[in-house]
Design a protein around this motif. Sequence first.
Motif, mmCIF file in Angstrom:
data_model
loop_
_atom_site.group_PDB
_atom_site.id
_atom_site.type_symbol
_atom_site.label_atom_id
_atom_site.label_comp_id
_atom_site.label_asym_id
_atom_site.label_seq_id
_atom_site.Cartn_x
_atom_site.Cartn_y
_atom_site.Cartn_z
ATOM 1 N N THR A 123 2.981 -23.161 8.135
ATOM 2 C CA THR A 123 3.965 -21.879 8.560
ATOM 3 C C THR A 123 4.249 -22.043 10.138
ATOM 4 O O THR A 123 3.686 -22.836 10.914
ATOM 5 N N CYS A 124 5.270 -21.105 10.551
ATOM 6 C CA CYS A 124 5.645 -21.013 12.035
ATOM 7 C C CYS A 124 4.361 -20.903 13.012
ATOM 8 O O CYS A 124 3.745 -19.942 12.779
ATOM 9 N N CYS A 148 11.827 -19.658 14.124
ATOM 10 C CA CYS A 148 10.917 -19.318 13.020
ATOM 11 C C CYS A 148 10.165 -18.000 12.980
ATOM 12 O O CYS A 148 9.497 -17.491 12.120
ATOM 13 N N ARG A 152 14.283 -13.976 12.952
ATOM 14 C CA ARG A 152 14.968 -14.176 11.854
ATOM 15 C C ARG A 152 15.594 -12.596 11.771
ATOM 16 O O ARG A 152 16.634 -12.504 11.133
ATOM 17 N N ALA A 192 13.956 -11.620 4.338
ATOM 18 C CA ALA A 192 12.652 -11.672 3.407
ATOM 19 C C ALA A 192 11.598 -12.653 4.159
ATOM 20 O O ALA A 192 10.463 -12.639 4.132
ATOM 21 N N LEU A 193 12.165 -13.708 4.929
ATOM 22 C CA LEU A 193 11.304 -14.737 5.538
ATOM 23 C C LEU A 193 10.598 -14.212 6.699
ATOM 24 O O LEU A 193 9.585 -14.670 7.100
ATOM 25 N N SER A 204 8.789 -11.325 6.619
ATOM 26 C CA SER A 204 7.571 -10.573 6.245
ATOM 27 C C SER A 204 6.366 -11.286 6.447
ATOM 28 O O SER A 204 6.287 -12.457 6.674
ATOM 29 N N SER A 214 3.735 -11.863 4.941
ATOM 30 C CA SER A 214 3.153 -12.791 3.661
ATOM 31 C C SER A 214 3.751 -14.236 3.950
ATOM 32 O O SER A 214 3.170 -15.129 3.392
ATOM 33 N N ARG A 215 4.966 -14.401 4.378
ATOM 34 C CA ARG A 215 5.427 -15.789 4.663
ATOM 35 C C ARG A 215 4.911 -16.524 5.570
ATOM 36 O O ARG A 215 5.199 -17.606 5.481
ATOM 37 N N TYR A 216 4.136 -16.013 6.381
ATOM 38 C CA TYR A 216 3.318 -16.616 7.394
ATOM 39 C C TYR A 216 1.865 -16.849 6.894
ATOM 40 O O TYR A 216 1.075 -17.192 7.742
ATOM 41 N N THR A 233 6.383 -6.684 11.500
ATOM 42 C CA THR A 233 7.163 -7.247 10.684
ATOM 43 C C THR A 233 8.164 -6.233 10.188
ATOM 44 O O THR A 233 9.211 -6.316 10.051
ATOM 45 N N ARG A 256 12.069 -5.464 9.927
ATOM 46 C CA ARG A 256 12.829 -5.530 8.819
ATOM 47 C C ARG A 256 13.737 -4.366 8.363
ATOM 48 O O ARG A 256 14.710 -4.289 7.948
#
Length: 315
Positions: free
Chosen positions: A79-80, A172, A177, A214-215, A217, A219-221, A232, A236
């Motif tokens: 991930t990022c 990222c 985002r 959504a990216l 959040s 959890s995406r990391y 985050t 959002r």
Amino acid sequence: MQFSFKHFPSSRRVFRGVAVPTLAAVVLGALLQPLPASAAPSADGTVTRVVDGDTIVASVGGVEERVRFLNIDTPEVGTCMADKATGFTSRQLPAGAPIDLRYDRDLRDPYERLLALVKPQGSEWVSVSLAERGLGFPVSIAPNSTYYARVVSAANRAKRTGAGMYSPKRSCTPVSRARRANAMVTQAQGAPVRSKAQYDAANRKLDQALALLALASASRYGVSSTYFGSYTKSLRVPVQRRIRSVRAAKARQWNIVRNQQQNQQNQQNQQDQQNNSDDNHTPSNSNNGWWPPGVPLSYTGPRCYEPGGVIWYPC
């Protein structure tokens, strides 16, 4: 060894009015005492290798241990900026480097990893250094919270300066985002809605903004930090509200346009019907528009024509 209370008539004897435990009570009490906790591992060790940003393998007290840093969570591998975190830890803790370790109340996690603050000798704790560079996020898992505040302070500094994962310049990161999603919402907001195609295009733009958001959040990391999750979410939520607001506004605009178009269509239909009705009651053009005065337009009886075949009268 088994004990029977029949060998001891009483669990207590009284001497001068004071109850004194008997041997049976003393032995039983000793047996029921919890076993002493294992002694803490050594306070120093040697790095064997780096696993990722927040985990290493090290020799601690002559035992090879998988060591998970206390109070920090770095992005999941793949991930990022996960590679940045791993690279930083690798530079701080190269193989063979001596390290200092400090422990909290729980020594191991459910995966049997040793939980410790780790630092190169004479340097800063790696958990703090990662947080200060925006490469890791504070984590507090009870009861290991002794050093949490120090990591939070470092993370706050990173957030203020826009370091690492708090930087809007990296495509990222959550803030990048969220800002791009917000720009999409602005585009949709300014788009005209004079047709169904334009209305659908504005909604597609809003859907794209929502997907990008959504990216952002936590959890995406692959991060399970409440601190990072709150951060985050603060990025959002305002954009999500804008998306709902703009979507509702576009729906209202489209309803107005659609109603106007429907009204225009209804008026056109009524005009067409009127024209058709007039056509049905208009004299035939077969006689160059001549119709005898005073004769109803509905007359269908016999006609008597004057010479030339144009002017006629009812016979």
